[in-house]
Design a protein around this motif. Structure first.
Motif, short mmCIF file in Angstrom:
data_model
loop_
_atom_site.label_atom_id
_atom_site.label_comp_id
_atom_site.label_asym_id
_atom_site.label_seq_id
_atom_site.Cartn_x
_atom_site.Cartn_y
_atom_site.Cartn_z
N ILE A 11 0.83 -1.20 0.00
CA ILE A 11 0.00 0.00 0.00
C ILE A 11 0.87 1.25 0.00
O ILE A 11 0.57 2.24 -0.68
N GLU A 12 1.98 1.23 0.75
CA GLU A 12 2.90 2.37 0.77
C GLU A 12 3.52 2.59 -0.60
O GLU A 12 3.70 3.73 -1.04
N THR A 84 9.80 1.27 -2.82
CA THR A 84 9.03 2.42 -2.35
C THR A 84 9.92 3.65 -2.25
O THR A 84 9.52 4.77 -2.62
N LEU A 85 11.14 3.47 -1.76
CA LEU A 85 12.08 4.58 -1.68
C LEU A 85 12.40 5.10 -3.08
O LEU A 85 12.46 6.32 -3.30
N LEU A 86 12.59 4.19 -4.02
CA LEU A 86 12.86 4.59 -5.39
C LEU A 86 11.66 5.32 -5.99
O LEU A 86 11.81 6.30 -6.73
N ALA A 87 10.46 4.86 -5.67
CA ALA A 87 9.24 5.51 -6.17
C ALA A 87 9.14 6.94 -5.67
O ALA A 87 8.66 7.83 -6.38
N ARG A 88 9.62 7.18 -4.46
CA ARG A 88 9.55 8.53 -3.89
C ARG A 88 10.62 9.46 -4.44
O ARG A 88 10.43 10.67 -4.51
N ASP A 143 -10.14 1.95 -2.14
CA ASP A 143 -10.53 0.56 -1.86
C ASP A 143 -9.63 -0.09 -0.82
O ASP A 143 -10.09 -0.91 -0.02
N LEU A 144 -8.34 0.24 -0.85
CA LEU A 144 -7.39 -0.43 0.02
C LEU A 144 -7.15 0.32 1.34
O LEU A 144 -6.33 -0.10 2.15
N GLY A 145 -7.87 1.42 1.54
CA GLY A 145 -7.81 2.11 2.82
C GLY A 145 -6.62 3.01 3.02
O GLY A 145 -6.25 3.32 4.17
N ALA A 146 -5.99 3.47 1.93
CA ALA A 146 -4.87 4.41 2.03
C ALA A 146 -5.45 5.81 2.20
O ALA A 146 -5.47 6.62 1.25
N VAL A 147 -5.93 6.12 3.38
CA VAL A 147 -6.75 7.31 3.62
C VAL A 147 -6.03 8.61 3.27
O VAL A 147 -6.57 9.44 2.52
N ASP A 148 -4.85 8.81 3.79
CA ASP A 148 -4.13 10.07 3.56
C ASP A 148 -3.75 10.24 2.09
O ASP A 148 -3.89 11.33 1.52
N ALA A 149 -3.26 9.16 1.48
CA ALA A 149 -2.87 9.22 0.08
C ALA A 149 -4.07 9.50 -0.81
O ALA A 149 -4.00 10.28 -1.77
#
Length: 319
Positions: A11-12, A84-88, A143-149
């Motif tokens: 999810i992150e 994830t770090l690379l994505a950021r 759908d997956l609950g990533a509220v802040d994103a």
């Protein structure tokens, strides 16, 4: 646990990709609007905006992710953290990681072309502005609950749509329809939201008939948006017979999504069970959701003679 999957980590990663690129998985620039090339769709002159939400276009890429996870039995946590770090920091460096199936890309584009053709034949005027119309809706984050994103992405999408000063948004899939409806309920989105199914006229449907199908109802269309009967009405206009499954309409059953990126093995088991049930009524299963279609199509590869087709292809005669 066989998968050893880091759900929070997945999810992150999806959230980081969406924040940096606007899409939850690596995809090339301009991929979401290629379906419209050569169609000469109007950019203005209408109070309606055709908004794809990019979910149909993204499914070949999401399917590639699922195949990767299945092949690896999940990603080690350290590998997922690195991605994830690379994505950021450098999301463009991930562009070559995911390779979609070219036939899946072609099929998704044909569905969108069919929807546009049905709307045009129905006399439903609309504008199509690729840089806004093909923004990712954020449906999977919701759908997956990533509220802040989701909240951050929803504000960006709503601002872009609101800037066009249209009064209505036409959606092409149930997840995008519900996502925009929720944005509107929260006061972010100004225009009203309608599914293309509500605008397709019976006279626009090609009467191809002569065969029987069963319908896998989208949970969202059936229970959240109350549109499950509309698909039957349009299929009847096409002279297509529907053999109703025991669990259909508001009692429809899950296709196995949208958790396929979190747990592809569990998702596949649910999809196989659902498809075996549907196949008892007809070997042709009609869907109207890209997530449902992808999950059931993966299951169909293990069942001889079962075909999963999108409703728009049936109605437009594009099978």
């Amino acid at each position: 646990m066989k998968e050893g999957l880091d759900v929070k980590g997945v999810i992150e990663f999806l959230s980081a990709m969406t924040e940096k690129t606007g899409y939850p998985v690596p995809a090339p620039s301009g991929f979401a609007s290629r379906w419209s090339e050569g169609l000469d769709l109007p950019r203005d002159g209408s109070e309606r905006l055709l908004f794809t939400g990019a979910l149909y276009q993204l499914m070949p890429y999401l399917n590639a992710v699922v195949r990767l996870l299945e092949g690896l039995g999940g990603l080690p946590r350290v590998a997922l953290k690195s991605l994830t770090l690379l994505a950021r920091q450098r999301p463009w460096a991930l562009a070559g990681l995911i390779r979609p199936d070219s036939e899946e890309v072609r099929a998704s584009e044909l569905i969108l072309k069919s929807i546009a053709a049905l709307l045009r034949r129905s006399g439903a005027d609309f504008a199509y502005v690729p840089e806004v119309s093909d923004l990712y809706s954020g449906a999977l984050l919701l759908d997956l609950g990533a509220v802040d994103a989701f909240e951050a992405h929803a504000r960006r999408v709503s601002k872009a749509i609101n800037s066009l000063n249209v009064s209505e948004v036409i959606t092409v899939d149930p997840h995008t329809a519900l996502t925009l409806t929720i944005m509107r309920r929260r006061g972010l989105l100004r225009p009203s939201v309608r599914s293309y199914l509500e605008l397709v006229s019976p006279v626009a449907v090609l009467r191809t008939g002569g065969f029987t199908v069963t319908v896998h109802d989208s949970c969202i269309y059936a229970r959240d948006l109350d549109l499950w009967e509309r698909s039957r009405s349009l299929l009847a206009s096409a002279l297509v017979q529907v053999s109703e499954a025991r669990r259909s309409g508001r009692r429809t059953s899950c296709c196995g999504g949208p958790v396929e990126a979190l747990s592809p093995f569990m998702s596949r088991r649910v999809a196989e069970e659902r498809l075996r049930e549907l196949a008892r009524y007809s070997k042709v299963v009609v869907t109207m959701c890209p997530i449902c279609a992808s999950n059931l199509s993966r299951a169909a590869a293990r069942l001889d003679g079962v075909r999963v087709v999108d409703l728009a292809l049936v109605l437009s005669g594009s099978l």
